[in-house]
Design an enzyme around this catalytic site. Sequence first.
Site, PDB file in Angstrom:
ATOM      1  N   ARG A 166     -39.066 -30.485 -16.599  1.00  0.00           N
ATOM      2  CA  ARG A 166     -39.359 -31.889 -16.921  1.00  0.00           C
ATOM      3  C   ARG A 166     -38.738 -32.807 -15.864  1.00  0.00           C
ATOM      4  NH1 ARG A 166     -37.304 -32.013 -22.125  1.00  0.00           N
ATOM      5  NH2 ARG A 166     -35.499 -33.246 -21.491  1.00  0.00           N
TER       6      ARG A 166
ATOM      7  N   ASP B   9     -29.112 -34.102  -0.391  1.00  0.00           N
ATOM      8  CA  ASP B   9     -30.102 -34.169  -1.475  1.00  0.00           C
ATOM      9  C   ASP B   9     -29.838 -33.055  -2.480  1.00  0.00           C
ATOM     10  OD1 ASP B   9     -30.702 -32.091   0.198  1.00  0.00           O
ATOM     11  OD2 ASP B   9     -32.853 -32.463   0.269  1.00  0.00           O
TER      12      ASP B   9
ATOM     13  N   ASN C  43     -36.894 -39.382   4.877  1.00  0.00           N
ATOM     14  CA  ASN C  43     -35.902 -39.978   5.782  1.00  0.00           C
ATOM     15  C   ASN C  43     -36.489 -40.198   7.171  1.00  0.00           C
ATOM     16  OD1 ASN C  43     -33.550 -40.600   4.475  1.00  0.00           O
ATOM     17  ND2 ASN C  43     -32.718 -38.526   4.587  1.00  0.00           N
TER      18      ASN C  43
ATOM     19  N   ASP D 222     -32.260 -29.139  -5.614  1.00  0.00           N
ATOM     20  CA  ASP D 222     -32.330 -29.551  -4.218  1.00  0.00           C
ATOM     21  C   ASP D 222     -33.686 -30.237  -4.037  1.00  0.00           C
ATOM     22  OD1 ASP D 222     -30.799 -28.136  -1.532  1.00  0.00           O
ATOM     23  OD2 ASP D 222     -32.732 -29.154  -1.256  1.00  0.00           O
TER      24      ASP D 222
ATOM     25  N   ASP E 181     -32.333 -43.345   0.613  1.00  0.00           N
ATOM     26  CA  ASP E 181     -31.346 -43.783  -0.378  1.00  0.00           C
ATOM     27  C   ASP E 181     -32.033 -44.231  -1.663  1.00  0.00           C
ATOM     28  OD1 ASP E 181     -29.429 -43.202   1.436  1.00  0.00           O
ATOM     29  OD2 ASP E 181     -28.865 -45.274   1.898  1.00  0.00           O
TER      30      ASP E 181
ATOM     31  N   HIS F 197     -33.776 -44.135   6.492  1.00  0.00           N
ATOM     32  CA  HIS F 197     -32.706 -43.727   5.581  1.00  0.00           C
ATOM     33  C   HIS F 197     -32.620 -44.607   4.336  1.00  0.00           C
ATOM     34  CE1 HIS F 197     -30.901 -40.433   7.790  1.00  0.00           C
ATOM     35  NE2 HIS F 197     -31.249 -41.090   8.882  1.00  0.00           N
TER      36      HIS F 197
END
Lengths: 322, 191
Positions: free
Chosen positions: A259, A238, A203, A195, A212, A208
């Site tokens: 990583r 996300d 955002n 997440d 993206d 937005h």
Amino acid sequence: MTQLSPAALTALMPMHVLADPSGVVVGVGPTLARLCPASPLQGRPLLDALTFRRPHAPRSLTDLLDHAGKRLSCSLRDPPGTAFKGLAVPVAGGGALINLAFGIGAAEAVARHGLGAADFAATDLTVEMLYLIEAQGLAMEEWRRLSRRLDGALSVAEAQALSDPLTGLANRRALTEAMARLSSAGLPYGLIHMDLDRFKLVNDSLGHAAGDAVLGAVARVLRAELRQDDLPARLGGDEFVLLLPGQTDVPRLSRIADRIIARIEEPVPFEGEVARVSASAGIALGSGRAAPEAVLAQADAALYSSKRAGRARATVHPDHAA
Amino acid sequence: MIGLVNSVLAAFACDMLGEADWAAVAATAGLRSARIEPMFAYDDAITARLLDALTARTGQGQAALLEDLGTYLVCHPATAAVRRLLRFGGTDFCDFVHSLTDLPDRVRLALPDLVLPPIAVTEAATGRFAVVAGAGLPGLDHVLTGLLRAMADDYGTLALVEHDGRAIRVSVAAADFSQGREFRLTQGAAG
């Protein structure tokens, strides 16, 4: 000038009105007569039988003939009040000849008065116009049907789609299908639920489009860091899940997650600004015939632990921790 | 060729043979689906293959099959729209036969993708016509033969319609032989 017989006048102009010098209607074409059987025009003052809009409110035949050769607009004064366009010309010895036509309202007028092709002069294009209206309507209806079918096919295709349109990664459907295939074959796998941190901030502050761009950058990191057989999926928003078939080495899964998190933390340039996010991860193992939902729930719980512990880190679910 | 032609063929075949046989015909002709999309473009060769497969399936000669198709276009409720559009061509049957000259243009106005070859009509003597369809759509002459027979009936005209190998010969015996079917310029309760 050649004098036309009433029969010739009728054949050429089945919707004419002939007025004598005093303005009284002395001749009516048969088609026009059909339109108002209840209140015949014959014998009435022309300006009483027809209401003129163009020229505006003529008071005499002379007023009307001032408009000779120009387009007239008028309608029957009595019901049904059918509207016409027309042309008036003076006739020898005084009086006026007015030829009328339906104009654009032809289809409605034909339907209302039950007219047939024989009610129009052979040179009149009204019947051709009705043909075109009907033919075009049929073609349009066929296009509408096609469009509805394509719409339906599109919805089905969307429902069956296996990839996320924004990032091109697998979607939830593809992920759960892949997990189900592995567990029904009894094959173990590693699962990393991820997440993004501070994504909402990007955002909100950069818009937005910047969000993206970040999601696209994360997708590139996932593709670069995973093996060919691994499946990175975006579940929406996300939220990402990485499925690693055969990868059950927990320390190794932790290193992979670390990583990836480190690379996700690299700044993403966007229109002269820089977007920075991080990620939290939860790790679980699918072994034997574990239900995909149960493994996902474990990875989710581990992800929640990472968040609670301060984010930007990976946590292994206690069932699998070394 | 626009799919409409093939879809009419499909409706005709389904009506005559049933859906299962039509599916077999479509498969024989090499179509991936028995469902024809009327507004899509199809290869001309598909129409020819469909006709050949349909002819083989029915065991009927292709000329007779195409004449039946012409009659079907006028008489069957599924193609009532075609019959209506044809009736716009003329107030009586002779008028209609002459209007076949305009048919390619009339069709093009409605569907620019549906191209018919020119149709020549000559009236050698009153009520005696020769109708010749130009090259470009093989079998159109036979379809027109069936269509003319059905339209004569529709107008209530008694006429002899025969294809003599070169032209369709139309001889009107009695213009007002029967009542004919009703036609209104705009669609109301009755067609």
